[in-house]
Write a protein that holds these residues in place. Structure first.
Motif, PDB file in Angstrom:
ATOM      1  N   PRO A   1     -10.670 -33.369 -14.673  1.00 51.69           N
ATOM      2  CA  PRO A   1     -10.464 -33.619 -13.240  1.00 51.69           C
ATOM      3  C   PRO A   1     -10.878 -32.434 -12.367  1.00 51.69           C
ATOM      4  O   PRO A   1     -11.416 -32.619 -11.272  1.00 51.69           O
ATOM      5  N   GLU A   2     -10.631 -31.214 -12.840  1.00 48.45           N
ATOM      6  CA  GLU A   2     -10.977 -30.040 -12.042  1.00 48.45           C
ATOM      7  C   GLU A   2     -12.492 -29.902 -11.906  1.00 48.45           C
ATOM      8  O   GLU A   2     -13.006 -29.580 -10.831  1.00 48.45           O
ATOM      9  N   ARG A   3     -13.224 -30.164 -13.006  1.00 49.63           N
ATOM     10  CA  ARG A   3     -14.683 -30.088 -12.947  1.00 49.63           C
ATOM     11  C   ARG A   3     -15.252 -31.202 -12.071  1.00 49.63           C
ATOM     12  O   ARG A   3     -16.230 -31.002 -11.351  1.00 49.63           O
ATOM     13  N   GLN A   4     -14.623 -32.365 -12.136  1.00 51.07           N
ATOM     14  CA  GLN A   4     -15.052 -33.471 -11.273  1.00 51.07           C
ATOM     15  C   GLN A   4     -14.856 -33.118  -9.809  1.00 51.07           C
ATOM     16  O   GLN A   4     -15.693 -33.426  -8.955  1.00 51.07           O
ATOM     17  N   LYS A   5     -13.751 -32.467  -9.506  1.00 51.97           N
ATOM     18  CA  LYS A   5     -13.468 -32.051  -8.132  1.00 51.97           C
ATOM     19  C   LYS A   5     -14.512 -31.054  -7.647  1.00 51.97           C
ATOM     20  O   LYS A   5     -15.018 -31.151  -6.527  1.00 51.97           O
ATOM     21  N   LYS A   6     -14.863 -30.085  -8.519  1.00 56.05           N
ATOM     22  CA  LYS A   6     -15.872 -29.095  -8.149  1.00 56.05           C
ATOM     23  C   LYS A   6     -17.245 -29.744  -7.987  1.00 56.05           C
ATOM     24  O   LYS A   6     -18.025 -29.376  -7.100  1.00 56.05           O
ATOM     25  N   ALA A   7     -17.549 -30.709  -8.856  1.00 53.67           N
ATOM     26  CA  ALA A   7     -18.840 -31.391  -8.776  1.00 53.67           C
ATOM     27  C   ALA A   7     -18.973 -32.140  -7.446  1.00 53.67           C
ATOM     28  O   ALA A   7     -20.032 -32.127  -6.809  1.00 53.67           O
ATOM     29  N   LYS A   8     -17.897 -32.801  -7.037  1.00 51.22           N
ATOM     30  CA  LYS A   8     -17.926 -33.530  -5.762  1.00 51.22           C
ATOM     31  C   LYS A   8     -18.064 -32.566  -4.584  1.00 51.22           C
ATOM     32  O   LYS A   8     -18.775 -32.853  -3.617  1.00 51.22           O
TER      33      LYS A   8
END
Length: 243
Positions: free
Chosen positions: A6-13
């Motif tokens: 979830p944290e990497r997804q947040k950074k990607a967005k």
């Protein structure tokens, strides 16, 4: 079962959102820059573009040289104005999100290479357009389109062997990846695309990201894989990315 961080997804967005905003800012900057040259008076009834043309005519009456000088000044000023945005988008932002491995020196060298290649190719395109415009003012657009279409085909054929190696090193996949190369070649054949080999390139010199592509036309059409893709992904994942 594959799970997403979830944290990497947040950074990607967040990275994607910032990149989109920078893209919009870049478009607006280019549009405003063009309008300034066309609409802002530069002296008397002349806009800045006509004023520059008048100034260049005092130096030379050669049509070929006029086109190059005008393009160099017009494009050069815009390049300098856009340079801070390019630096932030191409160097600062990827480092901020831990995606880039490129040094500042490497980024500057790439900028110089890109500017030189773009200047030469752009100059050729402009000279062709204006030459056809002078020769056939009523049907110049038709002749220019045909010539530039041919130019694009030739350039697409030569790019993998002449232009792209200026930025990256490309080598055929070795015996250790022979099975993967066969899988990707078969994938291309199933898609009706004939390729002349599978190559890897040193993508890790600039980024931690991974990617693949199909480049070239005719005898230079090839599949290229970033070394980051080869090092960090399974053959099934690589085939999916290539597909």
């Amino acid at each position: 079962m594959t799970t997403l961080d979830p944290e990497r997804q947040k950074k990607a967005k967040e990275y994607s959102r910032i990149s989109r905003r920078l893209f919009v800012v870049d478009l607006i900057l280019g549009g405003v820059y063009a309008l300034v040259w066309l609409l802002i008076p530069g002296g008397g009834s002349q806009n800045l573009a006509l004023l520059l043309k008048s100034a260049l005519l005092t130096l030379t009456a050669n049509d070929w040289l006029l086109v190059l000088l005008f393009a160099a000044i017009f494009g050069g000023v815009y390049y300098l104005l856009d340079l801070p945005l390019s630096y932030y988008d191409g160097f600062v932002l990827p480092h901020r999100f831990g995606l880039s491995t490129e040094t500042l020196k490497g980024w500057i060298v790439d900028e110089i290479k890109g500017l030189a290649i773009g200047g030469v190719l752009g100059g050729i395109v402009l000279e062709v357009i204006y030459a056809v415009l002078r020769a056939a003012p009523d049907t110049w657009w038709l002749w220019a389109s045909g010539i530039l279409l041919l130019f694009s085909v030739v350039l697409s054929n030569l790019a993998p062997v002449l232009l792209m190696p200026l930025f990256n090193k490309f080598v055929p996949l070795g015996d250790e990846h022979a099975e993967l190369a066969a899988r990707l070649t078969q994938l291309a054949e199933r898609a009706g695309v004939r390729v002349r080999g599978v190559f890897k390139f040193d993508m890790s010199r600039r980024t931690k990201a991974a990617n693949a592509a199909l480049t070239g036309i005719g005898n230079t059409r090839r599949i290229i894989l970033g070394d980051t893709l080869l090092d960090e992904f399974t053959p099934d994942e690589i085939e999916t990315v290539m597909a």
